[in-house]
Write a protein that holds these residues in place. Structure first.
Motif, PDB file in Angstrom:
ATOM      1  N   ASP A  97       0.832  -1.207   0.000  1.00 31.54           N
ATOM      2  CA  ASP A  97       0.000   0.000   0.000  1.00 31.54           C
ATOM      3  C   ASP A  97       0.867   1.257   0.000  1.00 31.54           C
ATOM      4  O   ASP A  97       0.673   2.184   0.792  1.00 31.54           O
ATOM      5  N   CYS A  98       1.818   1.254  -0.917  1.00 32.06           N
ATOM      6  CA  CYS A  98       2.767   2.361  -1.023  1.00 32.06           C
ATOM      7  C   CYS A  98       2.712   2.927  -2.440  1.00 32.06           C
ATOM      8  O   CYS A  98       2.937   2.185  -3.402  1.00 32.06           O
ATOM      9  N   PRO A  99       2.415   4.207  -2.575  1.00 32.05           N
ATOM     10  CA  PRO A  99       1.994   5.154  -1.524  1.00 32.05           C
ATOM     11  C   PRO A  99       0.603   4.796  -1.004  1.00 32.05           C
ATOM     12  O   PRO A  99      -0.085   3.982  -1.612  1.00 32.05           O
ATOM     13  N   PRO A 100       0.182   5.403   0.111  1.00 36.16           N
ATOM     14  CA  PRO A 100      -1.130   5.062   0.684  1.00 36.16           C
ATOM     15  C   PRO A 100      -2.246   5.177  -0.357  1.00 36.16           C
ATOM     16  O   PRO A 100      -2.332   6.163  -1.087  1.00 36.16           O
ATOM     17  N   GLY A 101      -3.048   4.141  -0.424  1.00 32.16           N
ATOM     18  CA  GLY A 101      -4.117   4.091  -1.415  1.00 32.16           C
ATOM     19  C   GLY A 101      -3.742   3.275  -2.639  1.00 32.16           C
ATOM     20  O   GLY A 101      -4.566   3.078  -3.545  1.00 32.16           O
ATOM     21  N   MET A 102      -2.507   2.781  -2.694  1.00 32.72           N
ATOM     22  CA  MET A 102      -2.065   2.029  -3.869  1.00 32.72           C
ATOM     23  C   MET A 102      -2.804   0.693  -3.981  1.00 32.72           C
ATOM     24  O   MET A 102      -3.075   0.215  -5.094  1.00 32.72           O
ATOM     25  N   LYS A 103      -3.137   0.081  -2.855  1.00 31.07           N
ATOM     26  CA  LYS A 103      -3.876  -1.185  -2.914  1.00 31.07           C
ATOM     27  C   LYS A 103      -5.193  -0.991  -3.667  1.00 31.07           C
ATOM     28  O   LYS A 103      -5.602  -1.832  -4.480  1.00 31.07           O
ATOM     29  N   GLN A 104      -5.851   0.114  -3.395  1.00 32.41           N
ATOM     30  CA  GLN A 104      -7.116   0.421  -4.063  1.00 32.41           C
ATOM     31  C   GLN A 104      -6.906   0.559  -5.571  1.00 32.41           C
ATOM     32  O   GLN A 104      -7.688   0.043  -6.377  1.00 32.41           O
ATOM     33  N   GLN A 105      -5.831   1.233  -5.949  1.00 30.75           N
ATOM     34  CA  GLN A 105      -5.531   1.419  -7.371  1.00 30.75           C
ATOM     35  C   GLN A 105      -5.210   0.100  -8.061  1.00 30.75           C
ATOM     36  O   GLN A 105      -5.627  -0.144  -9.197  1.00 30.75           O
ATOM     37  N   VAL A 106      -4.470  -0.756  -7.378  1.00 26.02           N
ATOM     38  CA  VAL A 106      -4.106  -2.054  -7.960  1.00 26.02           C
ATOM     39  C   VAL A 106      -5.346  -2.927  -8.144  1.00 26.02           C
ATOM     40  O   VAL A 106      -5.525  -3.570  -9.187  1.00 26.02           O
ATOM     41  N   LEU A 107      -6.206  -2.952  -7.138  1.00 28.59           N
ATOM     42  CA  LEU A 107      -7.441  -3.731  -7.254  1.00 28.59           C
ATOM     43  C   LEU A 107      -8.280  -3.246  -8.439  1.00 28.59           C
ATOM     44  O   LEU A 107      -8.816  -4.049  -9.211  1.00 28.59           O
ATOM     45  N   THR A 108      -8.377  -1.927  -8.592  1.00 33.23           N
ATOM     46  CA  THR A 108      -9.149  -1.368  -9.704  1.00 33.23           C
ATOM     47  C   THR A 108      -8.525  -1.743 -11.042  1.00 33.23           C
ATOM     48  O   THR A 108      -9.231  -2.090 -11.999  1.00 33.23           O
ATOM     49  N   PHE A 109      -7.181  -1.692 -11.117  1.00 31.87           N
ATOM     50  CA  PHE A 109      -6.495  -2.043 -12.363  1.00 31.87           C
ATOM     51  C   PHE A 109      -6.758  -3.503 -12.731  1.00 31.87           C
ATOM     52  O   PHE A 109      -7.094  -3.826 -13.880  1.00 31.87           O
ATOM     53  N   TYR A 110      -6.606  -4.408 -11.781  1.00 34.03           N
ATOM     54  CA  TYR A 110      -6.860  -5.829 -12.035  1.00 34.03           C
ATOM     55  C   TYR A 110      -8.304  -6.032 -12.508  1.00 34.03           C
ATOM     56  O   TYR A 110      -8.572  -6.776 -13.455  1.00 34.03           O
TER      57      TYR A 110
END
Length: 743
Positions: A97-110
């Protein structure tokens, strides 16, 4: 570093010539990687960077590339993504989750990648391996800020597996089974306060732990205990199911519904390995049974049966309600809707499931919910408790549609025995015995509710219901008299048989409204009746019809005084109901003709069966019991008469069969009632005017006034007359259907 990344913003096509897609794709990816190389501040949220824009541009390029190529062809941008393991890298960034919120972005990309790209991606190891890793990150934390993105990602994976079920094998990981301390156990079990929509706190049932302890209490132990058998052995882990199960405990009702939808897709996959893993190595079965038990136990111990029966139809996932309004309507409505909604989900899940998985889940509902939770309620002695639990059971029977769950419910209620009943063996299965006895309970309310339950039950598409309650007792046709020699026939009857039309009981000249002329309704050709012990015996259908129409003596008839109450009013309903029954029964192996008499064991003592015994006993008291009870008894009996089984037809609808000594049939029971009625009529002054007044009051044609003497008797006579007309209509409809379907 952030300023530098901003300078890498995607190009404006008006200022720069468009680059080849691959070069543009690589540019955006390197813009992301340069951020991690050059930045020293990893605390700023990802939304303050251009990473989301670069990811979106990469998706657009991949989509454009696929659109420009022939179907199934992999372009250089996709090759680059696969070869350079971009998804693996993104997973690592998302996990940190680096930078903060990256997990959200990765999930959306997948999610968008799997949703937008039509060519199969999951078979690639550099896709399904990082997808599997990302799946494990989902549902780790309750009410996480990424829950919406997590459930969207999981559901797109489920949808892809539904399209290509064989791909599920990539998601069954071999390893040690998850211990109770894993993510699901760590989140406090699987009991949820509701089925998916926004709600307030629901109080736990008395004696239960709130939330986390509810699952343990419902299962009779701790969640750890219920899963201890999964420890320390090699198995397939089904992390996709585990993550969805975790998200079913979300406080966000929309997330819960989506998680349930994902599970619905997974259980329907036809792959045997996945079905086995689903039921053996995940907590899906715990989820179903723990919540059923928790919701049921949270219901009030006393509820109005009418409220239970009339609460609006419930479909899981569409459960919208208002706590304040529900409480004002009746106490427990919110809990009842929650229970019925979850029951509907279980039923639909089992209906959609792969066959072996459906069998396991349905059996678990029987073993973990019906037997330990419902049976004690049905076996209790408190009249209020019996009434409430029977009304709830009736609602459950009405709602269950899946074949596997219906079968387990029927086995729970009636047992699995196949041999013929005996008078001494009726208590062998205590719950079945108790329910049938409740049809003749001291409490009229309990009797009526239990009779309704059986009326609902015999209309379900389960052959075992009818076999257990009725057919196993009639299988050998040993209700027939065992005569060693054939008797000569006169007009289709044995010479010593009673011709009911000539019997003074029926009268020689029945009224035109009560009797049906052959030219109006009936084919002049005789129907092939059950053989009555004679292979060539025939009974004309008009004799059967008129036998029922003439059972009630003229002085006890009142329908011909009121317009629109003739026998023909029952024909339309009988035709529709018989057609519906035939639709249900057509896939069962029911012979069109009775079992040949020479193959029947007529020497075996006949016992009509516990269920028919209670119904016949109640029918025999039709003149002495409340109107509402009589209506329900005759309603159940008429449903049985509609069954397209030759033995049921012979035993219930043929007045001319020669009964074995000591045996009774429906017709013989009614004959005894009529005999008793004729004696009692003589002792009641102005019987016919009083009877007509009561009929008009029942029809709403006369206002309620002064009490009429012998009201119970008069209402019973009216029910008896109407029932005989209904039986006549059923007999005619069944004859007509047989005649028109024969060559």
């Amino acid at each position: 570093a952030l300023d530098k990344l901003s300078s890498f913003n995607f190009r404006d096509s008006r200022l720069a010539p468009s680059l080849p897609l691959q070069e543009d794709f690589v540019y955006h990816w390197k813009a992301i990687t340069h951020y991690y190389i050059e930045t020293s501040d990893d605390k700023a949220p990802v939304t303050d960077t251009n990473i989301p824009s670069h990811l979106e541009q990469m998706l657009d390029i991949l989509t454009q590339e696929e659109e420009e190529r022939e179907s199934g062809e992999t372009g250089p941008c996709m090759e680059y993504l696969l070869h350079h393991k971009i998804l693996e890298t993104l997973f690592t960034l998302g996990k940190a989750d680096c930078p903060p919120g990256m997990k959200q972005q990765v999930l959306t990309f997948y999610t968008k990648l799997l949703g937008r790209i039509h060519q199969p991606l999951l078979p690639h190891i550099n896709v399904h391996r990082p997808v599997q890793k990302l799946i494990r990150l989902c549902g780790e934390v309750l009410a996480a800020p990424t829950e919406n993105e997590e459930i969207q990602f999981l559901c797109i994976v489920c949808a892809k597996l539904k399209q290509d079920p064989y791909l599920v094998n990539f998601f069954l990981e071999v390893g040690l089974a998850q211990s109770p301390g894993g993510p699901v156990g760590a989140r406090g079990g699987l009991a949820s306060p509701d089925t998916g929509q926004p709600h307030g706190d629901q109080p736990p049932a008395p004696g239960e732990e709130p939330q986390a302890g509810a699952a343990a209490a419902a299962a009779g132990g701790s969640p750890a205990n219920s899963r201890s058998s999964n420890n320390n052995h090699s198995s397939n882990n089904y992390n996709l199911v585990t993550s969805l199960l975790n998200l079913t405990r979300s406080p966000d009702g929309r997330v819960v519904v989506k998680a349930c939808e994902g599970l619905m897709l997974l259980v329907s996959l036809p792959e045997p390995a996945a079905a086995k893993c689903l039921t053996e190595n995940t907590e899906l079965v715990d989820l179903l049974t723990d919540r059923l038990s928790g919701f049921y136990k949270a219901l009030p111990t006393s509820m109005d049966p009418l409220d239970i029966e009339t609460v609006e139809s419930v479909n899981w996932g569409l459960d919208v309600y208002n706590l304040k309004d529900d409480a004002a309507i009746f106490a427990g409505k919110r809990g009842l809707i929650s229970f019925l909604s979850w029951l509907d989900y279980c039923d639909q899940l089992i209906k959609e499931a792969q066959k072996s998985a459906a069998t396991v889940m349905a059996r678990a509902v029987r073993e973990r919910f019906f037997i330990p939770v419902m049976e004690p309620q049905l076996m209790q002695t408190s009249e209020v408790g019996i009434l409430t639990s029977t009304a709830l059971l009736n609602r459950i029977i009405r709602q269950v549609t899946s074949e596997a769950l219906l079968q387990e419910m029927v086995y729970f209620l009636l047992g699995e025995e196949r041999e013929a009943e005996t008078p001494t063996g009726v208590t062998r299965y205590p719950l079945r015995h108790r329910l049938i006895e409740h049809c003749d309970h001291l409490s009229d309310e309990i009797s009526i509710m239990t009779l309704r339950l059986f009326e609902q039950l015999i209309q379900k598409p389960s052959q075992h219901i009818l076999f257990s309650l009725l057919l196993r007792s009639l299988e050998e046709r040993n209700y027939l008299e065992n005569k060693p020699a054939e008797e000569p026939l006169e007009n289709g009857l044995a010479h010593d048989a009673v011709d009911l039309e000539e019997d003074p009981l029926f009268g020689d000249d029945p009224s035109a409204d009560g009797r049906l002329s052959g030219s109006d309704w009936l084919s002049p050709s005789p129907s092939q009746s059950p053989d009555h012990g004679k292979t060539d015996g025939k009974t004309e259908v008009h004799k059967i019809v008129n036998s029922f129409l003439c059972l009630v003596p003229d002085e006890a008839k009142s329908s011909y005084h009121v317009e629109g109450t003739g026998y023909d009013t029952y024909l339309r309903d009988a035709h529709r109901q018989f057609r519906d029954y035939c639709g249900v029964c057509q896939r069962w192996d029911w012979r069109g003709t009775p079992k040949p008499i020479e193959k029947c064991d007529l020497d075996r003592p006949f016992f009509e069966g516990h269920f028919l015994k209670v119904l016949f006993d109640r029918m025999g008291r039709v003149l002495d019991q409340p109107y509402e009870v009589n209506l329900q008894v005759t309603s159940v009996l008429s449903k049985l008469c509609l069954l397209p089984h030759p033995h049921m037809h012979e035993y219930l609808l043929d007045p001319y069969i020669n009964l074995a000594p000591g045996c009774r049939s429906l017709f013989s029971v009614i004959v005894r009632v009529v005999g008793d009625l004729m004696l009692r009529i003589q002792r009641i002054p102005d019987f016919t005017p009083k009877l007509l007044l009561v009929r008009k009051r029942l029809l709403g044609l006369e206002p309620e006034g002064v009490n009429v003497d012998h009201m119970t008797l008069l209402e019973g006579v009216i029910v008896l007359e109407e029932f005989c007309k209904e039986l006549a209509a059923i007999a005619f409809v069944k004859f007509h259907a047989t005649a028109t379907s024969s060559p």
